[in-house]
Design a protein around this motif. Structure first.
Motif, PDB file in Angstrom:
ATOM      1  N   MET A  81       0.574  -1.107   0.243  1.00 47.36           N
ATOM      2  CA  MET A  81      -0.171   0.019   0.332  1.00 47.36           C
ATOM      3  C   MET A  81       0.470   1.195   0.527  1.00 47.36           C
ATOM      4  O   MET A  81       1.900   1.340   1.123  1.00 47.36           O
ATOM      5  N   ARG A  82       0.523   2.359  -0.888  1.00 47.63           N
ATOM      6  CA  ARG A  82       0.912   3.840  -0.751  1.00 47.63           C
ATOM      7  C   ARG A  82       0.042   4.219   0.265  1.00 47.63           C
ATOM      8  O   ARG A  82      -0.994   4.769   0.220  1.00 47.63           O
ATOM      9  N   VAL A  83       0.665   5.302   0.949  1.00 41.30           N
ATOM     10  CA  VAL A  83      -0.452   5.891   2.274  1.00 41.30           C
ATOM     11  C   VAL A  83       0.155   7.219   2.557  1.00 41.30           C
ATOM     12  O   VAL A  83       1.143   7.171   3.000  1.00 41.30           O
ATOM     13  N   LEU A  84      -1.188   8.413   2.384  1.00 42.67           N
ATOM     14  CA  LEU A  84       0.050   9.315   2.730  1.00 42.67           C
ATOM     15  C   LEU A  84      -1.052   9.699   4.597  1.00 42.67           C
ATOM     16  O   LEU A  84      -2.497   9.989   4.294  1.00 42.67           O
ATOM     17  N   VAL A  85       0.241  10.451   4.996  1.00 43.85           N
ATOM     18  CA  VAL A  85      -0.879  11.100   6.168  1.00 43.85           C
ATOM     19  C   VAL A  85      -0.114  12.015   6.911  1.00 43.85           C
ATOM     20  O   VAL A  85       0.678  12.550   6.143  1.00 43.85           O
ATOM     21  N   SER A  86      -1.374  12.545   7.580  1.00 40.13           N
ATOM     22  CA  SER A  86      -1.548  13.920   7.941  1.00 40.13           C
ATOM     23  C   SER A  86      -1.823  14.684   9.078  1.00 40.13           C
ATOM     24  O   SER A  86      -2.857  13.758   9.255  1.00 40.13           O
ATOM     25  N   GLY A  87      -1.064  15.045  10.257  1.00 44.15           N
ATOM     26  CA  GLY A  87      -1.889  15.890  11.198  1.00 44.15           C
ATOM     27  C   GLY A  87      -1.657  16.679  11.777  1.00 44.15           C
ATOM     28  O   GLY A  87       0.619  16.350  11.697  1.00 44.15           O
ATOM     29  N   GLY A  88      -1.141  17.307  12.138  1.00 45.36           N
ATOM     30  CA  GLY A  88      -0.448  18.543  12.984  1.00 45.36           C
ATOM     31  C   GLY A  88      -0.885  19.439  13.576  1.00 45.36           C
ATOM     32  O   GLY A  88      -1.518  19.483  14.274  1.00 45.36           O
ATOM     33  N   VAL A 135       5.122   2.272   1.479  1.00 46.94           N
ATOM     34  CA  VAL A 135       5.050   2.699   1.470  1.00 46.94           C
ATOM     35  C   VAL A 135       4.427   4.558   1.842  1.00 46.94           C
ATOM     36  O   VAL A 135       2.812   4.342   2.035  1.00 46.94           O
ATOM     37  N   ILE A 136       5.281   4.545   3.057  1.00 43.22           N
ATOM     38  CA  ILE A 136       4.218   5.976   3.717  1.00 43.22           C
ATOM     39  C   ILE A 136       5.370   7.010   4.034  1.00 43.22           C
ATOM     40  O   ILE A 136       6.094   6.589   4.411  1.00 43.22           O
ATOM     41  N   ALA A 177      -1.575  19.994  -2.179  1.00 46.08           N
ATOM     42  CA  ALA A 177      -1.698  19.168  -1.622  1.00 46.08           C
ATOM     43  C   ALA A 177      -1.870  18.080  -3.178  1.00 46.08           C
ATOM     44  O   ALA A 177      -1.539  16.791  -3.242  1.00 46.08           O
ATOM     45  N   LYS A 178      -2.808  18.511  -3.655  1.00 47.78           N
ATOM     46  CA  LYS A 178      -2.760  17.886  -5.178  1.00 47.78           C
ATOM     47  C   LYS A 178      -2.064  17.687  -5.857  1.00 47.78           C
ATOM     48  O   LYS A 178      -1.949  16.337  -6.514  1.00 47.78           O
ATOM     49  N   LYS A 179      -0.631  18.939  -5.577  1.00 47.65           N
ATOM     50  CA  LYS A 179       0.840  18.066  -6.454  1.00 47.65           C
ATOM     51  C   LYS A 179       1.024  17.044  -5.881  1.00 47.65           C
ATOM     52  O   LYS A 179       2.062  15.722  -6.435  1.00 47.65           O
ATOM     53  N   ILE A 180       0.744  17.058  -4.347  1.00 45.83           N
ATOM     54  CA  ILE A 180       1.637  15.846  -3.820  1.00 45.83           C
ATOM     55  C   ILE A 180       1.171  15.055  -3.477  1.00 45.83           C
ATOM     56  O   ILE A 180       1.671  13.510  -3.975  1.00 45.83           O
ATOM     57  N   ILE A 181      -0.083  14.712  -4.178  1.00 49.57           N
ATOM     58  CA  ILE A 181      -0.774  13.347  -4.180  1.00 49.57           C
ATOM     59  C   ILE A 181      -0.763  12.811  -5.207  1.00 49.57           C
ATOM     60  O   ILE A 181      -0.354  11.776  -5.499  1.00 49.57           O
ATOM     61  N   LYS A 182      -0.639  13.612  -6.252  1.00 45.17           N
ATOM     62  CA  LYS A 182      -0.357  12.980  -8.140  1.00 45.17           C
ATOM     63  C   LYS A 182       0.557  12.694  -8.354  1.00 45.17           C
ATOM     64  O   LYS A 182       1.446  11.697  -8.852  1.00 45.17           O
ATOM     65  N   GLU A 183       1.938  13.456  -7.306  1.00 47.99           N
ATOM     66  CA  GLU A 183       3.226  12.664  -7.531  1.00 47.99           C
ATOM     67  C   GLU A 183       3.829  11.428  -6.553  1.00 47.99           C
ATOM     68  O   GLU A 183       4.182  10.384  -7.592  1.00 47.99           O
ATOM     69  N   PHE A 184       2.771  10.590  -5.780  1.00 48.27           N
ATOM     70  CA  PHE A 184       2.996   9.845  -5.251  1.00 48.27           C
ATOM     71  C   PHE A 184       2.211   9.226  -4.478  1.00 48.27           C
ATOM     72  O   PHE A 184       2.961   7.666  -4.908  1.00 48.27           O
ATOM     73  N   LYS A 185       0.558   9.653  -5.752  1.00 48.57           N
ATOM     74  CA  LYS A 185      -0.357   8.396  -6.285  1.00 48.57           C
ATOM     75  C   LYS A 185      -0.684   7.273  -4.776  1.00 48.57           C
ATOM     76  O   LYS A 185      -0.321   6.042  -4.755  1.00 48.57           O
ATOM     77  N   PRO A 186      -1.052   8.323  -3.797  1.00 52.89           N
ATOM     78  CA  PRO A 186      -1.651   6.979  -2.209  1.00 52.89           C
ATOM     79  C   PRO A 186      -2.685   6.243  -2.806  1.00 52.89           C
ATOM     80  O   PRO A 186      -3.795   6.359  -3.441  1.00 52.89           O
ATOM     81  N   ASP A 187      -2.783   5.049  -2.099  1.00 47.78           N
ATOM     82  CA  ASP A 187      -4.475   3.724  -2.208  1.00 47.78           C
ATOM     83  C   ASP A 187      -4.770   4.456  -1.196  1.00 47.78           C
ATOM     84  O   ASP A 187      -6.219   3.765  -1.069  1.00 47.78           O
ATOM     85  N   LEU A 188      -4.525   5.813  -0.307  1.00 48.46           N
ATOM     86  CA  LEU A 188      -5.732   6.138   0.846  1.00 48.46           C
ATOM     87  C   LEU A 188      -4.775   7.369   1.708  1.00 48.46           C
ATOM     88  O   LEU A 188      -3.010   7.303   2.038  1.00 48.46           O
ATOM     89  N   VAL A 189      -5.836   8.140   1.886  1.00 44.52           N
ATOM     90  CA  VAL A 189      -4.845   9.556   2.801  1.00 44.52           C
ATOM     91  C   VAL A 189      -5.759   9.475   4.220  1.00 44.52           C
ATOM     92  O   VAL A 189      -7.274   9.188   4.215  1.00 44.52           O
ATOM     93  N   SER A 245      -4.471  19.198   8.236  1.00 42.12           N
ATOM     94  CA  SER A 245      -5.638  17.784   7.807  1.00 42.12           C
ATOM     95  C   SER A 245      -6.462  17.878   6.642  1.00 42.12           C
ATOM     96  O   SER A 245      -6.540  17.560   5.727  1.00 42.12           O
ATOM     97  N   TRP A 246      -6.986  19.853   6.263  1.00 38.03           N
ATOM     98  CA  TRP A 246      -7.418  19.798   6.189  1.00 38.03           C
ATOM     99  C   TRP A 246      -7.023  19.934   4.396  1.00 38.03           C
ATOM    100  O   TRP A 246      -8.693  18.791   3.247  1.00 38.03           O
ATOM    101  N   PRO A 247      -6.585  20.746   3.632  1.00 37.29           N
ATOM    102  CA  PRO A 247      -6.364  20.305   2.407  1.00 37.29           C
ATOM    103  C   PRO A 247      -5.833  19.297   2.000  1.00 37.29           C
ATOM    104  O   PRO A 247      -6.249  18.632   0.641  1.00 37.29           O
ATOM    105  N   VAL A 248      -5.174  18.615   3.068  1.00 34.85           N
ATOM    106  CA  VAL A 248      -4.804  16.900   2.301  1.00 34.85           C
ATOM    107  C   VAL A 248      -6.093  15.990   1.840  1.00 34.85           C
ATOM    108  O   VAL A 248      -5.978  15.120   0.973  1.00 34.85           O
ATOM    109  N   VAL A 249      -7.191  16.247   3.120  1.00 34.46           N
ATOM    110  CA  VAL A 249      -7.729  14.860   2.851  1.00 34.46           C
ATOM    111  C   VAL A 249      -8.738  15.480   1.730  1.00 34.46           C
ATOM    112  O   VAL A 249      -9.792  15.076   1.313  1.00 34.46           O
TER     113      VAL A 249
END
Length: 380
Positions: free
Chosen positions: A1-8, A32-33, A84-96, A104-108
């Motif tokens: 799985m490719r997972v993108l996590v966000s919290g701050g 890959v996280i 955030a969209k740019k990061i997601i396009k490049e990373f291609k996560p299966d889950l955020v 967390s707002w822009p990423v999710v």
């Protein structure tokens, strides 16, 4: 799985995110996280220490008063989603996965708009603004208190009670063994107190009164107190004045009482304790519930939306803790509550039984199950 996590923003948002990431990694080692945070947030130190790559987006919260900073916040609300969209396009996560804080707002939101499965986790009894807003976009909303459900304006079927993640290290400890390792006999009453890693003046002053007038005067009591890094030097001078001796640069001792700048073996001491005096951060409450501890909780008033008080009140209403608001806190009042716990074992046992109802020892298993569910649903 490719997972993108966000919290701050605070450790209360970051640590759950890292716990979830670690769980996925332990179950699926080839995963890959990666993490998304802000350039200046606390997450930078904690995430890198945990071994995950971190990406950055610029985002800030809106102020309640009209201010120039709100213009900047409005601009970042738009540009951060694009980043955030740019990061997601490049990373291609299966889950955020988002665990709160403004980042967390822009990423999710971006992930949801792009068709990527999303999970969000709320640690507090009363949800933060970010989590409430994201609940309409996320596939699942994970909550830590049953009472949180009422605050979300979204499909109630996607709100799942999972609790707050408690470390497996802590859950695996045994009270008898920890006491033996610490050299504490079974007949002692162990008090553990702390006001936060940075130190809290009113908590420290009240605990000082408790130690001077109760803990050092009772052979049956063992007391560990952490002043916090910000309050140590001032407090150390007070303790030296009543006969405490320095064991090292960060520790003083007298008559079964140990005062430290910071407690590094918290899982061991929490396991060994009978009575806890603490703040009401969501993760702290999750730990004392999981370990079934009688607690005197002093919520910090210096938090957004007074959420610490609301967390603590949930436990108090369930007969699971005693709450003293900081505005009402005195050494005498703290002594009264701690002494009652120490001497009225029947009441203490009832409190321990009640707090068990708020405990979750399988939070990470529940979350991992939802990870599989939302990703499989998307594939289908």
């Amino acid at each position: 799985m490719r997972v993108l996590v966000s919290g701050g923003g605070t450790a209360g948002h970051i640590n759950p995110a890292l716990a979830i990431a670690d769980k996925i990694k332990s179950m699926e080692p080839s995963s890959v996280i990666e993490y998304v945070g802000t350039p200046s947030g606390m997450e930078n130190q904690l995430v890198q220490k945990a071994g995950y790559k971190i990406h950055h987006v610029e985002v800030r919260g809106f102020k309640r008063k009209l201010t120039v900073k709100n213009i900047d916040a409005a601009v970042k609300a738009v540009t951060s989603v694009q980043k955030a969209k740019k990061i997601i396009k490049e990373f291609k996560p299966d889950l955020v996965i988002g665990t709160g804080g403004y980042v967390s707002w822009p990423v999710v939101k971006a992930a949801s708009k792009m068709g990527v499965p999303t999970l969000i986790h709320e640690q507090n009894a009363v949800p933060g603004v970010t989590t409430k807003m994201l609940s309409k976009f996320a596939d699942r909303v994970m909550i830590s208190f049953e009472s949180s459900r009422q605050y979300f304006d979204c499909d109630k079927d996607k709100i799942i009670l999972v609790g707050n993640p408690v470390s497996e290290e802590m859950l695996g400890k045994d009270k008898k063994k920890e006491r033996e390792a610490l050299g504490i006999s079974p007949d002692k009453t162990v008090i553990l107190s702390a006001g936060g890693s940075l130190g809290a003046r009113m908590v420290n002053e009240s605990v000082y009164y408790l130690i001077e007038n109760y803990s050092t005067k009772n052979d049956s009591v063992i007391h560990f107190h952490a002043t916090g890094k910000g309050g140590f030097e001032e407090q150390a001078a007070l303790y030296r004045a009543i006969g405490f001796a320095d064991r090292d640069e960060e520790t003083l001792e007298k008559d079964g009482v140990t005062v430290k700048k910071y407690i590094y073996n918290m899982p061991s001491l929490l396991t060994a304790s009978d009575i806890v005096v603490c703040r009401a951060g969501a993760m702290t409450l999750a730990e004392i519930a999981a370990m079934q501890k009688a607690a005197v909780i002093i919520p910090s008033p210096n938090v957004t939306n007074n959420h610490q008080y609301k967390n603590a009140k949930t436990l108090e209403d369930g007969g699971a803790a005693v709450v003293i608001e900081e505005k009402d806190l005195t050494g005498e009042k703290l002594l009264e509550k701690v002494k009652k716990y120490a001497e009225d074992t029947k009441w203490r046992e009832e409190t321990e039984k009640n707090i068990k109802k708020f405990a979750f020892t399988d939070t990470l298993d529940r979350i991992y199950e939802l990870v599989g569910e939302v990703t499989e649903n998307k594939k289908a």
